[in-house]
Design a protein around this motif. Structure first.
Motif, mmCIF file in Angstrom:
data_model
loop_
_atom_site.group_PDB
_atom_site.id
_atom_site.type_symbol
_atom_site.label_atom_id
_atom_site.label_comp_id
_atom_site.label_asym_id
_atom_site.label_seq_id
_atom_site.Cartn_x
_atom_site.Cartn_y
_atom_site.Cartn_z
ATOM 1 N N MET A 1 -0.284 0.610 6.829
ATOM 2 C CA MET A 1 0.367 1.325 5.729
ATOM 3 C C MET A 1 -0.542 2.453 5.274
ATOM 4 O O MET A 1 -1.755 2.308 5.193
ATOM 5 C CB MET A 1 0.630 0.365 4.563
ATOM 6 N N ASN A 2 0.046 3.597 4.961
ATOM 7 C CA ASN A 2 -0.720 4.747 4.524
ATOM 8 C C ASN A 2 0.141 5.488 3.519
ATOM 9 O O ASN A 2 1.083 6.170 3.892
ATOM 10 C CB ASN A 2 -1.046 5.632 5.719
ATOM 11 N N VAL A 183 -3.571 4.454 -0.200
ATOM 12 C CA VAL A 183 -3.660 2.998 -0.122
ATOM 13 C C VAL A 183 -3.310 2.581 1.298
ATOM 14 O O VAL A 183 -2.206 2.862 1.773
ATOM 15 C CB VAL A 183 -2.726 2.306 -1.131
ATOM 16 N N HIS A 184 -4.257 1.964 1.985
ATOM 17 C CA HIS A 184 -4.038 1.452 3.327
ATOM 18 C C HIS A 184 -4.047 -0.073 3.264
ATOM 19 O O HIS A 184 -4.454 -0.669 2.253
ATOM 20 C CB HIS A 184 -5.132 1.936 4.281
ATOM 21 N N SER A 185 -3.631 -0.718 4.334
ATOM 22 C CA SER A 185 -3.637 -2.180 4.331
ATOM 23 C C SER A 185 -3.845 -2.713 5.735
ATOM 24 O O SER A 185 -3.586 -2.026 6.733
ATOM 25 C CB SER A 185 -2.329 -2.734 3.763
ATOM 26 N N ARG A 193 -4.318 -7.388 3.020
ATOM 27 C CA ARG A 193 -5.352 -6.829 2.142
ATOM 28 C C ARG A 193 -5.140 -5.328 2.045
ATOM 29 O O ARG A 193 -5.043 -4.638 3.055
ATOM 30 C CB ARG A 193 -6.739 -7.105 2.720
ATOM 31 N N SER A 194 -5.014 -4.803 0.835
ATOM 32 C CA SER A 194 -4.889 -3.358 0.655
ATOM 33 C C SER A 194 -6.213 -2.791 0.155
ATOM 34 O O SER A 194 -7.006 -3.497 -0.466
ATOM 35 C CB SER A 194 -3.760 -3.031 -0.332
ATOM 36 N N TYR A 195 -6.443 -1.537 0.452
ATOM 37 C CA TYR A 195 -7.701 -0.905 0.049
ATOM 38 C C TYR A 195 -7.476 0.595 -0.059
ATOM 39 O O TYR A 195 -6.576 1.166 0.560
ATOM 40 C CB TYR A 195 -8.818 -1.208 1.049
#
Length: 223
Positions: A1-2, A183-185, A193-195
């Motif tokens: 995800m981006n 936000v990536h995951s 986990r997202s970061y």
């Protein structure tokens, strides 16, 4: 995800305003969670927090300190490093100068300044500490206390290539603009986990470093 975060208003990240806000909102009280094994510090992401809870049952969550060195240019910058590719922890990643707090360090601030000297040769003579940011937990088993500091321009760096491959500066205005906070995951142990990630030119700033930059934005400009 981006994807970008929902909140995208820009901020005027000028030096005078940033340092004034930082002095008003930060201090040097050490949070008890830095050393108390019964306190699991938060990261702001439920998946990462759950991952840290699992890791804390398997091994101690180690105290660490980093220096958020804001260089007082007319357009201020933040000093970042690229960790050496051969390191056991976070090899090749973008990071703040810093590392584990040693028993000989008199404070988290002392640890951050020592690590900055050891890694990139940043002399304490150029550094004016302002205060601690919030305690930050990582999914790799660290509890990190960042020190925000004003750095006077004119310093000369000496890279310790056993720890760091490179050091570089990124404009504060870029890092404090939430439009640049992606936000990536990814999955870890069956959990999502997202970061945060803040790609800048060829540099991929992500994970704990981007997470602490997001906390800096929220603490200085949003709270």
């Amino acid at each position: 995800m981006n994807k970008p975060v929902l909140k995208t208003e820009s901020v005027a990240a000028g030096a005078a305003e940033f340092f004034a806000r930082s002095r008003e909102r930060l201090g040097f009280d050490v949070p008890p969670g830095l050393y108390d094994p019964n306190i699991i510090p938060a990261s702001g992401d439920p998946g990462t927090d759950k991952m840290l809870e699992i890791i804390a049952r398997e091994q101690p969550v180690r105290p660490a300190a980093v220096l958020i060195a804001v260089v007082d240019h007319p357009d201020p910058t933040i000093l970042l490093t690229q960790r050496s590719a051969h390191l056991n922890d976070h090899a090749g990643q973008i990071a703040f100068p810093g590392g584990k707090i040693d028993a000989t360090d008199t404070s988290p601030l002392d640890a951050a300044l020592r690590e900055a000297e050891e890694e990139v040769g940043l002399s304490r003579d150029f550094v004016e500490p302002i205060g601690y940011l919030d305690l930050y937990g990582t999914g790799f088993g660290f509890r990190i206390l960042p020190t925000v500091a004003r750095v006077r321009p004119g310093f000369q760096l000496t890279i310790n290539h056993s720890e760091v491959d490179d050091a570089f500066e990124v404009p504060l205005s870029f890092l404090m603009n939430p439009a640049n906070h992606q936000v990536h995951s990814k999955e870890f142990r069956g959990m999502e986990r997202s970061y945060y990630a803040m790609p800048f030119a060829e540099r991929y700033i992500w994970g704990a470093t981007a997470g602490m930059l997001r906390v800096l934005y929220e603490r200085i400009y949003s709270s």
